[in-house]
Design an enzyme around this catalytic site. Structure first.
Site, PDB file in Angstrom:
ATOM      1  N   GLY A  69       6.542  27.630  45.443  1.00  0.00           N
ATOM      2  CA  GLY A  69       6.512  26.186  45.696  1.00  0.00           C
ATOM      3  C   GLY A  69       5.685  25.863  46.928  1.00  0.00           C
TER       4      GLY A  69
ATOM      5  N   ASP B 198      15.548  33.903  38.731  1.00  0.00           N
ATOM      6  CA  ASP B 198      16.161  32.580  38.748  1.00  0.00           C
ATOM      7  C   ASP B 198      17.335  32.630  39.738  1.00  0.00           C
ATOM      8  OD1 ASP B 198      17.820  30.395  38.232  1.00  0.00           O
ATOM      9  OD2 ASP B 198      17.477  30.447  36.066  1.00  0.00           O
TER      10      ASP B 198
ATOM     11  N   TYR C 182      20.156  15.870  42.968  1.00  0.00           N
ATOM     12  CA  TYR C 182      19.482  16.476  44.118  1.00  0.00           C
ATOM     13  C   TYR C 182      20.227  16.152  45.409  1.00  0.00           C
ATOM     14  CZ  TYR C 182      15.589  17.709  47.238  1.00  0.00           C
ATOM     15  OH  TYR C 182      14.799  18.266  48.225  1.00  0.00           O
TER      16      TYR C 182
END
Ligand code: UDP
Length: 310
Positions: free
Chosen positions: A10, A56, A143
Site C-alpha cells: 500500500g 491475508d 472503517y
C-alpha cells in the site's frame, strides 16, 4: 533491526518500508494485494534487506521480528466501503494478529490509526483527548469503528503489559505511489487536471481537510517508535487547513491547467472539517510537517504526470 510491515504494497506501507530499508533495517513486507499494488512490492524487492510474504492479515501468522508496523487496511472511502465486512475484519483481526505476533516475539508495535476515529468532529482542531463523533451505523463505520476497536485492543495489550503498542492517528496524507484509482481528493484532482478534465468537487467544496506530505508522516512514525516511552495516541498530520475549493485552485496552479469544477453530491457522513492538533507530537517528538502543500503537489504531480496519460 527486523521489521514486519503489514500492508507493504500500500501507499504508506511502501513508503515506510523504503525508509526503513534506507536506514539499514531488515523488512518483511506482508500484503495480499487487496488494495495495494504489485508495483510497490517490485520497487521494494530491489533492496537486499526486503522479503515479501503474500498473506491475508485476517489469518494468524508468525514472524520473528523486533518491530511490527500494522498498516494493512484499505483507507480510501470507496475502497473500504466496497467490502465493509472484510474491512471490519481487517481492522479487528488484522490488529489482533499483529499484537499476538508482537507479543510472541517481544516486539514493539506501531498501529496505523486514523483521524477517522474522530468521525465528523464537533471539536476543532482535534486534540488526542477528543473522543469523537462517529456514526456507528453509517457507511464509513466499518472503517471508523473498526479502527476504534483496533485502538481499544492495542490499549488493552498495552495496559496488560503484553505489548508496547504505539498508536499514530494519521490525518489525510498524499504523495507518490498512491494508486491512480485511489479515489481520494488529491489524486482525483491532480489526475483530472493533468487529463484536462473537470475537477469533481463533492458538496459545495467548503468542507476542509489538512494534507500531509508522505515523507513528513513517515518521519513521524519513526519518531513515535523511537520515543523512550509510549505516548498513547499521537496525531500525525499537517495542521494547515484547506477547503476543497482551495485545494482545487492549488492543483490547477501546480498543473498549469484551469479546468471547470463539476459539483457532485456530498457522500454520506463526509466530515465537514478536519484538522489535527499536533501539540503532542511537537512537544514530545519535536515533529512537525516540513513540506508545504505547493511543494508536495509538485512532487506528486511529477510522479503522476507520466502515468496520467496511460
Ligand atoms: N472529495 C472531493 N472530490 C473528490 C474526492 C473527494 O471533493 O474527487 C472530497 C470528499 O468529499 C471529502 C474530501 O474531499 O470531503 C476528502 O476526501 P478523501 O476521500 O480524500 O478523504 P477523507 O478525508 O474523506 O477520508
Amino acid at each position: 533491526m527486523r521489521y514486519l510491515v503489514t500492508g507493504a504494497a500500500g501507499f504508506l506501507g511502501y513508503h515506510l518500508s523504503a525508509r526503513l530499508l534506507r536506514d539499514g533495517h531488515q523488512v518483511v513486507g506482508m500484503d495480499n494485494f487487496h488494495s495495494g499494488t504489485e508495483a510497490n512490492i517490485q520497487a521494494l524487492a530491489a533492496h537486499a534487506g526486503f522479503r515479501f510474504v503474500q498473506h491475508d492479515v485476517t489469518v494468524p501468522y508468525d514472524h520473528a521480528v523486533d518491530v511490527v508496523c500494522n498498516l494493512a487496511c484499505p483507507a480510501s472511502p470507496p475502497h473500504y466501503q466496497k467490502d465493509p465486512i472484510y474491512t471490519a475484519k481487517i481492522a479487528f483481526l488484522g490488529t489482533l494478529h499483529a499484537l499476538e505476533n508482537a507479543e510472541r516475539h517481544q516486539a514493539k508495535l506501531l498501529q496505523a490509526s486514523t483521524s477517522e476515529i474522530y468521525g465528523d468532529p464537533l471539536v476543532h482542531p482535534q486534540p488526542e483527548g477528543y473522543l469523537g463523533n462517529v456514526n456507528s451505523v453509517g457507511p464509513r463505520a466499518c472503517y471508523d469503528e473498526g479502527k476504534r476497536l483496533a485502538e481499544t485492543i492495542c490499549a488493552d495489550f498495552q495496559r496488560l503489559g503484553r505489548v508496547d503498542a504505539r498508536l499514530v492517528r494519521i490525518f489525510n496524507t498524499y504523495g507518490p505511489n498512491m494508486r491512480l484509482d485511489d479515489g481520494r481528493v488529491v489524486t482525483n484532482f491532480l489526475l483530472q487536471a493533468l487529463r484536462g478534465e473537470a475537477l469533481t468537487v463533492y458538496g459545495d467544496g467548503s468542507q476542509t481537510r489538512s494534507f500531509c506530505y508522505v515523507d513528513d508522516l513517515i518521519e513521524g512514525f519513526v519518531r513515535v517508535l523511537a520515543a523512550p516511552t509510549n505516548l498513547g495516541p499521537v496525531n500525525l498530520g499537517n495542521p494547515q487547513e484547506f477547503t476543497m475549493l482551495e485545494l482545487a485552485q492549488a492543483v490547477q496552479a501546480e498543473v498549469g491547467m484551469v479546468t471547470p469544477i463539476q459539483y457532485r453530491p456530498l457522500p454520506v457522513d463526509d466530515p465537514k472539517q478536519r484538522c489535527p492538533d499536533i501539540a503532542k507530537a511537537r512537544t514530545h517528538l519535536q515533529w512537525q510537517p516540513a513540506v508545504e502543500l505547493a511543494e508536495g503537489l509538485r512532487r506528486t504531480t511529477a510522479y503522476l504526470r507520466p502515468l496520467s496519460q496511460r
